[in-house]
Design a protein around this motif. Structure first.
Motif: not given
Length: 552
Positions: A167-194
């Motif tokens: 989802t591309t964030p577009d300054h609408r709440a649900l779209s931005d929340a959906r995009a943040t979910v993908d960012v969060l999972h990518a962060i977890i993937e990266r930090l789990s190695a640490r």
């Protein structure tokens, strides 16, 4: 790119601390607002996504009527205009629904300080208890996970593009929340190695565990799971600190992780030698037991709830006694009335002046022996303004606000608005306590959550005169009425401790009222009438309605 945290495939031992990320409930939230100040602006949209183990469990989205114009530049940025939110529910309707959606989950947001400031400020304005969940900030975490050699900045749009968010964030709440979910999972993937494998690890990824926490973490080994109360005890068996949780084991273990930063706790930990627990049937029972233990033990590391018997009320005495501050609430059958408990004893004179000005005129005085005493007609009007209907006070305040605004005395107008808000809060609080204290015995039920594919059962709560009288969880298919009768029969001792307006246990009564005011609550049996006080009468919205009516 996998969106499933690696912690899912890790075999956890009994020594692991915290909630495995694959089992953690996370609610990713985003807000749209009328501006950037939580104190003067308002929420226009809430969007949220509930995820667990990389899977979406549910979504929440609603517009919110901010009760004020939306600036043109905000409307251009978000696409949310005055027309968009016209007819949408107000925040006092939306926020309890959102908190119910997010119950038991950690909150996640990009630049969480912004979103949390609006949510907590809104909760305070509508007198709604904030649950203080674990908070994850994907902006802060992204700075740990992705260096400037990978991304030019850590804005949500930049990160979403970098991780190929769906989802591309577009300054609408649900779209931005959906995009943040993908960012969060990518962060977890990266930090789990640490070595980040738990919710607590993620919340404290930028901190380090202290030597004292490492040395004392064995104290949590024998703590059971489930709702209850925990007590840190020193070598002399004196209680140092008391807390409560829906899951004792998970909560207590966080005290020995880097997520714990409270100075009072870190100073207490070296003296702790044992952790006692009281297991409870429900989280509501645990919250009440915590207050009672704190009041009895007076632990030095606790502040809230130490002396529930201490309170300040504004009382209208019987006859011509007039308005004054009081430390104890009394019965009101003699024609007296009281509102409170007040936040501070300093509110007494301000509220007394407000009510006298509104009902008896500004010529009245409180000084020395000239203190004005109401005649019978004024007494009845004051009592009505405190217990039944704030209209006379609100109309007076509206007139004063319009006069002050016309004179450019905006600071005085804001001070007056603060006084009337204190009055409305105190009257509404007293109304809740008054209604609960009048009910002899009340047993209510609401659906108790159960993991799929199990059917939900019932959570029962017994209240006697505003005091906690018992709680139980009934399995699906069992008869809740029989359990309700047992709770009523075994709680008769609480009747001896009942007081007017829940004096001495008002904090406990507020917890019980919050439960009874929740969704899907059903009355199983009662001795005496129970009805929710009409919130709209003593509410900020009532003042705003009177102000709009005067303007028109």
């Amino acid at each position: 790119m996998s969106t499933v945290p690696r912690a899912r495939h890790r075999q956890l031992s009994l020594d692991d601390l915290g909630t495995p990320l694959a089992e953690a409930d996370l609610v990713v939230v985003d807000l749209e607002t009328t501006g950037t100040s939580a104190s003067s602006d308002a929420i226009t949209e809430i969007g949220a996504v509930h995820v667990r183990g990389g899977e979406v469990i549910g979504e929440f989205q609603t517009f919110v009527d901010p009760r004020r114009p939306i600036p043109a530049y905000i409307a251009a940025l978000t696409g949310i205009s005055d027309t968009t939110v016209r007819g949408a529910p107000a925040i006092d309707t939306v926020l309890p629904m959102f908190l119910d959606f997010a119950r038991g989950a950690a909150l996640v947001a990009h630049n969480a300080r912004f979103d949390l400031s609006f949510l907590t400020a809104s909760a305070a304005r509508i007198d709604l208890e904030w649950p203080s969940p674990t908070v994850l900030d994907t902006l802060r975490l992204a700075r740990l996970a992705f260096g400037r050699d990978e991304v030019r900045d850590h804005r949500l749009g930049t990160l979403a593009a970098h991780v190929s968010a769906t989802t591309t964030p577009d300054h609408r709440a649900l779209s931005d929340a959906r995009a943040t979910v993908d960012v969060l999972h990518a962060i977890i993937e990266r930090l789990s190695a640490r070595g980040v494998s738990t919710l607590e690890d993620l919340a404290s990824a930028h901190r380090k565990v202290s030597a004292v926490q490492m040395r004392q973490k064995h104290l949590a080994d024998s703590v059971p799971s489930g709702p209850g109360v925990y007590q840190f005890v020193d070598e002399h068996r004196a209680v140092l600190y008391v807390g409560t949780s829906r899951d004792l084991r998970t909560r207590v273990r966080t005290y020995f992780t880097a997520a714990e930063t409270r100075r009072k706790v870190l100073d207490m930990l070296p003296r702790a030698r044992e952790i006692r627990t009281i297991t409870c049937a429900t989280a509501t029972e645990a919250a009440v037991r915590e207050l009672r233990v704190i009041a009895a033990e007076q632990p030095p590391a606790n502040r809230h709830g130490l002396r529930p018997e201490k309170a300040t009320w504004l009382r209208l005495g019987a006859g011509r006694e007039g308005l004054r501050g009081a430390r104890l609430a009394r019965g009101e059958d003699d024609g007296s009335a009281q509102i409170g408990p007040l936040r501070s004893r300093h509110d007494v004179e301000a509220l007394r002046g407000l009510l006298h000005d509104a009902v008896m005129g500004r010529a009245t005085t409180f000084e020395g022996t000239d203190r004005a005493r109401p005649d019978a007609a004024h007494h009845e009007r004051l009592r009505r303004a405190m217990i039944e209907d704030p209209t006379e006070v609100l109309d007076h305040v509206v007139g004063r606000l319009r006069t002050l605004a016309g004179l450019g005395r905006y600071e005085d107008a804001e001070a007056l608005r603060g006084r009337v808000q204190t009055y409305l809060d105190a009257a509404r609080r007293a109304g809740r306590l008054r209604a609960l204290a009048r009910v002899g015995i009340l047993v209510a039920a609401r659906p108790a959550p159960a993991p799929a594919p199990m059917r939900p059962g019932w959570e029962l709560l017994a209240v006697r005169g505003g005091r906690f009288a018992g709680a139980s969880v009934v399995a699906a298919g069992a008869d809740p009425v029989a359990v309700a009768r047992a709770l009523a029969a075994t709680s008769t001792g609480e009747a001896e401790l009942v007081t007017p307006l829940c004096q001495g246990y008002h904090q406990e009564a507020e917890i019980l009222h919050g439960w009874l005011a929740g969704q899907d609550v059903r009355i199983v049996l009662s001795d005496g009438s129970w009805a929710q006080p009409a919130r709209a009468r003593f509410d900020t919205e009532a003042l705003q309605r009177r102000y709009r009516a005067a303007a028109s």
